[in-house]
Each structure stands twice: as structure tokens, then as C-alpha cells.
Design a protein around this motif. Structure first.
Motif, PDB file in Angstrom:
ATOM      1  N   ARG A  14      38.739   4.887  -6.742  1.00 19.37           N
ATOM      2  CA  ARG A  14      38.195   6.173  -7.167  1.00 19.37           C
ATOM      3  C   ARG A  14      38.293   6.289  -8.691  1.00 19.37           C
ATOM      4  O   ARG A  14      39.389   6.218  -9.253  1.00 19.37           O
ATOM      5  CB  ARG A  14      38.946   7.304  -6.479  1.00 19.37           C
ATOM      6  CG  ARG A  14      38.889   7.235  -4.947  1.00 19.37           C
ATOM      7  CD  ARG A  14      39.941   8.126  -4.323  1.00 19.37           C
ATOM      8  NE  ARG A  14      41.297   7.743  -4.728  1.00 19.37           N
ATOM      9  CZ  ARG A  14      42.393   8.437  -4.434  1.00 19.37           C
ATOM     10  NH1 ARG A  14      42.287   9.562  -3.733  1.00 19.37           N
ATOM     11  NH2 ARG A  14      43.584   8.023  -4.830  1.00 19.37           N
ATOM     12  N   ILE A  15      37.150   6.464  -9.328  1.00 21.83           N
ATOM     13  CA  ILE A  15      37.056   6.396 -10.786  1.00 21.83           C
ATOM     14  C   ILE A  15      36.716   7.762 -11.361  1.00 21.83           C
ATOM     15  O   ILE A  15      35.795   8.443 -10.895  1.00 21.83           O
ATOM     16  CB  ILE A  15      35.988   5.370 -11.219  1.00 21.83           C
ATOM     17  CG1 ILE A  15      36.329   3.981 -10.659  1.00 21.83           C
ATOM     18  CG2 ILE A  15      35.853   5.317 -12.737  1.00 21.83           C
ATOM     19  CD1 ILE A  15      35.209   2.974 -10.800  1.00 21.83           C
ATOM     20  N   LEU A  16      37.471   8.151 -12.373  1.00 21.26           N
ATOM     21  CA  LEU A  16      37.175   9.329 -13.187  1.00 21.26           C
ATOM     22  C   LEU A  16      36.599   8.837 -14.509  1.00 21.26           C
ATOM     23  O   LEU A  16      37.206   7.980 -15.166  1.00 21.26           O
ATOM     24  CB  LEU A  16      38.445  10.137 -13.435  1.00 21.26           C
ATOM     25  CG  LEU A  16      38.444  11.147 -14.591  1.00 21.26           C
ATOM     26  CD1 LEU A  16      37.500  12.296 -14.315  1.00 21.26           C
ATOM     27  CD2 LEU A  16      39.860  11.664 -14.853  1.00 21.26           C
ATOM     28  N   VAL A  17      35.445   9.342 -14.916  1.00 22.23           N
ATOM     29  CA  VAL A  17      34.832   8.968 -16.184  1.00 22.23           C
ATOM     30  C   VAL A  17      34.824  10.190 -17.093  1.00 22.23           C
ATOM     31  O   VAL A  17      34.247  11.227 -16.744  1.00 22.23           O
ATOM     32  CB  VAL A  17      33.391   8.457 -16.004  1.00 22.23           C
ATOM     33  CG1 VAL A  17      32.811   8.008 -17.354  1.00 22.23           C
ATOM     34  CG2 VAL A  17      33.342   7.319 -14.996  1.00 22.23           C
ATOM     35  N   THR A  18      35.455  10.089 -18.253  1.00 14.46           N
ATOM     36  CA  THR A  18      35.394  11.148 -19.252  1.00 14.46           C
ATOM     37  C   THR A  18      34.430  10.721 -20.357  1.00 14.46           C
ATOM     38  O   THR A  18      34.437   9.578 -20.785  1.00 14.46           O
ATOM     39  CB  THR A  18      36.788  11.432 -19.833  1.00 14.46           C
ATOM     40  OG1 THR A  18      37.419  10.198 -20.216  1.00 14.46           O
ATOM     41  CG2 THR A  18      37.662  12.127 -18.816  1.00 14.46           C
ATOM     42  N   GLY A  19      33.606  11.670 -20.809  1.00 12.82           N
ATOM     43  CA  GLY A  19      32.522  11.314 -21.715  1.00 12.82           C
ATOM     44  C   GLY A  19      31.401  10.638 -20.941  1.00 12.82           C
ATOM     45  O   GLY A  19      30.878   9.608 -21.358  1.00 12.82           O
ATOM     46  N   ALA A  20      31.037  11.239 -19.808  1.00 10.21           N
ATOM     47  CA  ALA A  20      30.151  10.559 -18.855  1.00 10.21           C
ATOM     48  C   ALA A  20      28.692  10.563 -19.262  1.00 10.21           C
ATOM     49  O   ALA A  20      27.918   9.719 -18.802  1.00 10.21           O
ATOM     50  CB  ALA A  20      30.296  11.207 -17.470  1.00 10.21           C
ATOM     51  N   ASN A  21      28.282  11.514 -20.091  1.00  6.41           N
ATOM     52  CA  ASN A  21      26.857  11.628 -20.416  1.00  6.41           C
ATOM     53  C   ASN A  21      26.505  10.729 -21.593  1.00  6.41           C
ATOM     54  O   ASN A  21      27.179  10.724 -22.612  1.00  6.41           O
ATOM     55  CB  ASN A  21      26.501  13.076 -20.756  1.00  6.41           C
ATOM     56  CG  ASN A  21      25.020  13.322 -20.672  1.00  6.41           C
ATOM     57  OD1 ASN A  21      24.302  12.625 -19.954  1.00  6.41           O
ATOM     58  ND2 ASN A  21      24.536  14.319 -21.393  1.00  6.41           N
ATOM     59  N   GLY A  22      25.464   9.947 -21.469  1.00  3.86           N
ATOM     60  CA  GLY A  22      25.042   9.061 -22.537  1.00  3.86           C
ATOM     61  C   GLY A  22      24.769   7.662 -22.031  1.00  3.86           C
ATOM     62  O   GLY A  22      24.855   7.371 -20.827  1.00  3.86           O
ATOM     63  N   LEU A 100      41.135   5.998 -14.633  1.00  4.01           N
ATOM     64  CA  LEU A 100      40.373   6.747 -15.631  1.00  4.01           C
ATOM     65  C   LEU A 100      39.614   5.766 -16.513  1.00  4.01           C
ATOM     66  O   LEU A 100      40.207   4.830 -17.055  1.00  4.01           O
ATOM     67  CB  LEU A 100      41.303   7.589 -16.512  1.00  4.01           C
ATOM     68  CG  LEU A 100      40.704   8.092 -17.843  1.00  4.01           C
ATOM     69  CD1 LEU A 100      39.597   9.107 -17.598  1.00  4.01           C
ATOM     70  CD2 LEU A 100      41.792   8.673 -18.748  1.00  4.01           C
ATOM     71  N   VAL A 101      38.324   5.982 -16.679  1.00 12.39           N
ATOM     72  CA  VAL A 101      37.535   5.277 -17.689  1.00 12.39           C
ATOM     73  C   VAL A 101      37.255   6.293 -18.793  1.00 12.39           C
ATOM     74  O   VAL A 101      36.487   7.243 -18.597  1.00 12.39           O
ATOM     75  CB  VAL A 101      36.223   4.712 -17.108  1.00 12.39           C
ATOM     76  CG1 VAL A 101      35.386   4.078 -18.220  1.00 12.39           C
ATOM     77  CG2 VAL A 101      36.519   3.682 -16.025  1.00 12.39           C
ATOM     78  N   GLU A 102      37.918   6.132 -19.934  1.00 14.89           N
ATOM     79  CA  GLU A 102      37.840   7.095 -21.029  1.00 14.89           C
ATOM     80  C   GLU A 102      36.743   6.663 -22.002  1.00 14.89           C
ATOM     81  O   GLU A 102      36.833   5.625 -22.627  1.00 14.89           O
ATOM     82  CB  GLU A 102      39.175   7.150 -21.755  1.00 14.89           C
ATOM     83  CG  GLU A 102      39.484   8.381 -22.582  1.00 14.89           C
ATOM     84  CD  GLU A 102      38.376   9.047 -23.332  1.00 14.89           C
ATOM     85  OE1 GLU A 102      37.936  10.113 -22.882  1.00 14.89           O
ATOM     86  OE2 GLU A 102      37.933   8.508 -24.372  1.00 14.89           O
ATOM     87  N   ALA A 103      35.716   7.523 -22.165  1.00 20.51           N
ATOM     88  CA  ALA A 103      34.571   7.149 -22.998  1.00 20.51           C
ATOM     89  C   ALA A 103      34.089   8.303 -23.868  1.00 20.51           C
ATOM     90  O   ALA A 103      32.923   8.336 -24.253  1.00 20.51           O
ATOM     91  CB  ALA A 103      33.422   6.648 -22.114  1.00 20.51           C
ATOM     92  N   THR A 104      34.984   9.245 -24.199  1.00 28.20           N
ATOM     93  CA  THR A 104      34.543  10.370 -25.024  1.00 28.20           C
ATOM     94  C   THR A 104      34.276   9.964 -26.467  1.00 28.20           C
ATOM     95  O   THR A 104      33.444  10.558 -27.142  1.00 28.20           O
ATOM     96  CB  THR A 104      35.586  11.501 -25.034  1.00 28.20           C
ATOM     97  OG1 THR A 104      36.784  11.021 -25.661  1.00 28.20           O
ATOM     98  CG2 THR A 104      35.908  11.982 -23.630  1.00 28.20           C
ATOM     99  N   GLY A 105      35.038   8.981 -26.968  1.00 30.30           N
ATOM    100  CA  GLY A 105      34.943   8.623 -28.374  1.00 30.30           C
ATOM    101  C   GLY A 105      35.584   9.647 -29.297  1.00 30.30           C
ATOM    102  O   GLY A 105      35.519   9.496 -30.521  1.00 30.30           O
TER     103      GLY A 105
END
Length: 453
Positions: A14-22, A100-105
Motif C-alpha cells: 500500500r503506497i502513499l504518494v505525496t506531491g502526486a499531481n504532475g 511513502l513515496v515523497e515527491a513534493t519537492g
């Protein structure tokens, strides 16, 4: 069927992605549709409508999307098999997350998400290289203390290069240099005498006579650079990525701004060689970046990664040269490279490694710091903003240095901070010059620094 994706687990990760849009989020979410043992269950982004539209575009029905406003509502939505799209972290159901996959930058938000994930027993795959450059050492240590994994995400150059380095070292090579191509190629059209870099075109007729290295490679590279001097070839993202690689490998830089030669892939083993052997380097074991020069229709390096190694037996390497491998003209060096990075398409590899504990990545240390050097006189009261696709900060240039005792402010800690004193052109920005530095990330940087190199 052998040529199908295997199901490796009884229940999906189960994956949570932050900064998902883009662009990154879309490539990851699209790829996860092909993998039965992984699923993105919670997506965080201030643009809830944009993420919801992205999901619909990828084939999710409106009924399959929820926009809860509390952890309890999120848990209920997940129990119904719906994807939860959240505006911020306040509604995350951490009990329903494995990775968590953190991609907010964004330094402040991304560091908080990663820290909270580790507090809640969740592995972290870090795609936001900005956060890795500042807080990666401390976050990695916290993860290890908790029996969790904190890993840079495959699909971006740092993790890809670390995988290549692991392969090269396992083969027994001595590494001279390692790095990547800059994001955008220099495409030279001999017919028009122009160079195009991502839609920006300049006249460069002199390149027609500079497509080969000639008798003096360094002079050739300098002449190429002068032909494309009107183009901005370096980016803060490049420096940040190479700084992250240095944290995990111990590699430094030859010069703080890196060399950025305008080169073709077949020339890399000649370029990133010791100066005594006709190359650019006064020291070895360094990270660097090159600007890819190619003709229209030729394959791109695609933001890929490379490692320069010392060769051995001349007969062996002449045999390999004959098979198309990149070997320097004197036979002393070879270039091993992967001409690609596929963004979120590759990130599931890291997600699996985080859960299975199979990563080849070592524990990072603050071997270098990505610092900010003033490119003009900056008056007190100047507020810094991270802007644009490459996350640049106006008024300062990124440089890679050996860390000091903690006075130098990392480049991305300038985000949102204000100068309390004037800084003259050419000076490094230091913590003492700043007000409003993100406190959590700054504390993590100092924690990582205290662990030593």
C-alpha cells in the motif's frame, strides 16, 4: 506466461504518494496499474481536483475516488476499495500505508511527511532530491534505528547512478568519475548551423568543425562551450542530484561548479580522465555532469548516468572497443553508462526494495553540501523562493563543497528564508545571514552533519 508481471505477495504493498499531481506522479500511477502486488491507496496534493482528474484520465471511475477530510474517513474509504485523494497530511490514515513515496519537492512539507512516516513505522522512498540533499542523512539514520528503509527513488538519476555504481564496484572496477547528462540535449543541425536546447535555438555554425575531438580534446571542448555560451546549460537540479550521489558514495567534485563539458557519449572516457592523461580532472573519484551534443535523429542520452573506470589488459579493452563499448583513445579509461531515466516507471523497484530489504544503497553521510553562492550583491531583506521546473533560487548559484562545521546554509534551506544582512556577490550564504529557515529540516541537516563523514 513467463513474459508477464509476476505476483510476488499475497497482498499488495500500500503506497502513499505525496506531491502526486504532475509528470512524476502520473508516470508512477500509470505504472502501478501494471503491477498486481502494489497499489497507490492515498494521494496527497493541494490540487485535489487535479489529482482526481489525473486518476480519471488513467481509468479510475469517479466512484473509485474519495476526498476524505480526516484519518477515519480515509480509513473508511480505503476499506471500500477507493483511492483517497487528500489536500494535505492531516487526513492520512497511516495504518493503511506500507511505503511513502515523497515527491513534493518542498523542503518543509516533504521533510515533515518523511519524518511522520518513519514515526508511524512506514518505509520512505525519497523522490524529492531537495529533501535528500538537506535531511537525507538524518532521515536514513532514523529509519535504520527503527528497522525501516529510507531510499532514494529509482527513476531519477541519483538512485539510478547508485545502482550502476554498485554493479561497477561488484565487478571490481576502480572508479574515476561518475555522473549524468544534463536534462536537455544540445541538438546541432549542420544544415542551419543552429543548436536547439529544449526549444531554445541559437546560431552555432562553428560546431560543424567541432564534431570530433581532434588533436586537442580540451581545446575542442572549450571551443564548443563558446559556441553555445548563450544557452543556460546547468541547473540547480543537476547540482542537487550530484550532491545526493556524493552523500551515498563519498565522491566529491573536481571543481565546485562541475565541468559540464559539451560532449558526445563516445567521448566521455576521454573527457573525464586525469589531466595527466589529457582529460579534465585534477582529482578523481568525483561527480560531474556533461551537456550532450548530438545531431538531429541521433539517440538521446535521455538524462542517463555514467561511470568512468580505469581499464586493465589492453587486449581485453580493444576487444570491448570493437564491440562498441566506449573506451578512451589511449585505452586507459572506459565509460559504462545507462542512457535513460524513466521517472515513476522505475520507482516500483525501490518500493519493492524498501519492503523486502534488498537495496544495494549504503547509509549516507554528509560528504558534501549543496551550498548557495551569491551571484550578485544581495541586500538585507531579500526573500528567497524556489521557483520553476528546475527548482532554482534567484540571486544565488548552486555549488558543491565540502561541509564545514555547520555555518554554510544548504541551498534548499534558503526556501522561504529572508536575509537579515547584506551578502556580497561571490560570498556563500550562511545560517547567520538568514531568518525564517525551515526549522525541522535545518535541525535534520545539523543532525546529519554531526554523524561525520
Amino acid at each position: 506466461m513467463i513474459l508477464s508481471s509476476p505476483t510476488r505477495r499475497p497482498s499488495p504493498i500500500r503506497i502513499l504518494v505525496t506531491g502526486a499531481n504532475g509528470g512524476y506522479g502520473r508516470t508512477l500511477l500509470d505504472q502501478l496499474r501494471r503491477l498486481p502486488d502494489m497499489t497507490a491507496t492515498q494521494l496527497v496534493d493541494p490540487d485535489v481536483a487535479g489529482v482526481s482528474a489525473l486518476l480519471v484520465d488513467l481509468g479510475v471511475t469517479d466512484e473509485g475516488i474519495a476526498t476524505p477530510s480526516s484519518p477515519a474517513e480515509t480509513a473508511a474509504a480505503l476499506a471500500e476499495g477507493r483511492i483517497a485523494v487528500l489536500a494535505d497530511g492531516s487526513a492520512i490514515d497511516w495504518s493503511g500505508v506500507d511505503v511513502l513515496v515523497e515527491a513534493t519537492g518542498r523542503i518543509d512539507a516533504g521533510h515533515a511527511y518523511a519524518s511522520t512516516a518513519l514515526e508511524n513505522g512506514t518505509h520512505v522512498v525519497m523522490v524529492s532530491k531537495e529533501i535528500d540533499s538537506v535531511a537525507g542523512v538524518a532521515l536514513s539514520r532514523t529509519a535504520r534505528e527503527k528497522g525501516l528503509r529510507y531510499l532514494p527513488g529509482d527513476g531519477d538519476q541519483p538512485a539510478n547512478l547508485l545502482r550502476l555504481v554498485a554493479w561497477v564496484l561488484e565487478c571490481g572496477f576502480d572508479i574515476v568519475a561518475l555522473g549524468k547528462s544534463s536534462e536537455y540535449d544540445l541538438v546541432f543541425d549542420p544544415e542551419s548551423g543552429t543548436v536547439d536546447q529544449n526549444g531554445v535555438t541559437v546560431d552555432a555554425p562553428g560546431l560543424a568543425g567541432l564534431l570530433g575531438l581532434g588533436d586537442d580534446p580540451l581545446a575542442t571542448v572549450a571551443a564548443r562551450a563558446s559556441q553555445v555560451a548563450a544557452l543556460k546549460r546547468s541547473a540547480a537540479a543537476d547540482y542537487c542530484e550530484m550532491n545526493v550521489v556524493s552523500l551515498y558514495t563519498g565522491a566529491g567534485v573536481d571543481v565546485e561548479s562541475m565541468h559540464y563539458p559539451v560532449a558526445r557519449p563516445a567521448e566521455l572516457a576521454d573527457m573525464f580522465a586525469s589531466r595527466a592523461d589529457g582529460g579534465l580532472l585534477d582529482r578523481t573519484g568525483v561527480v560531474d555532469v556533461f551537456s550532450m551534443l548530438r545531431l538531429p535523429g541521433e539517440a538521446s542520452f535521455a538524462g542517463g548516468v555514467f561511470v568512468i573506470v580505469r581499464t586493465g589488459d589492453p587486449v581485453t579493452w580493444e576487444t570491448l572497443r570493437g564491440k562498441g563499448h566506449v573506451v578512451s583513445r589511449d585505452g586507459r579509461y572506459a565509460c559504462i553508462f545507462w542512457p535513460y531515466h524513466y521517472m515513476g516507471v522505475e520507482t516500483p523497484l525501490t518500493v519493492a526494495a524498501a519492503v523486502d530489504g534488498t537495496s544495494v544503497v549504503s547509509e549516507p553521510r554528509q560528504h558534501t553540501v549543496l551550498a548557495a553562492r551569491a551571484s550578485a550583491d544581495l541586500p538585507a531583506g531579500t526573500t528567497f523562493r524556489v521557483e520553476g521546473h528546475h527548482h532554482e533560487i534567484a540571486g544565488v548559484a548552486p555549488v558543491i563543497l565540502q561541509p564545514d562545521a555547520g555555518e554554510i546554509a544548504p541551498y534548499y534551506l534558503l526556501s522561504g528564508a529572508t536575509l537579515r544582512a547584506d551578502v556580497v556577490a561571490g560570498a556563500l550564504v550562511r545560517f547567520a545571514d538568514l531568518d525564517g529557515v525551515p526549522e525541522g529540516a535545518a535541525a535534520a541537516y545539523r543532525t546529519g552533519l554531526a554523524l561525520g563523514r
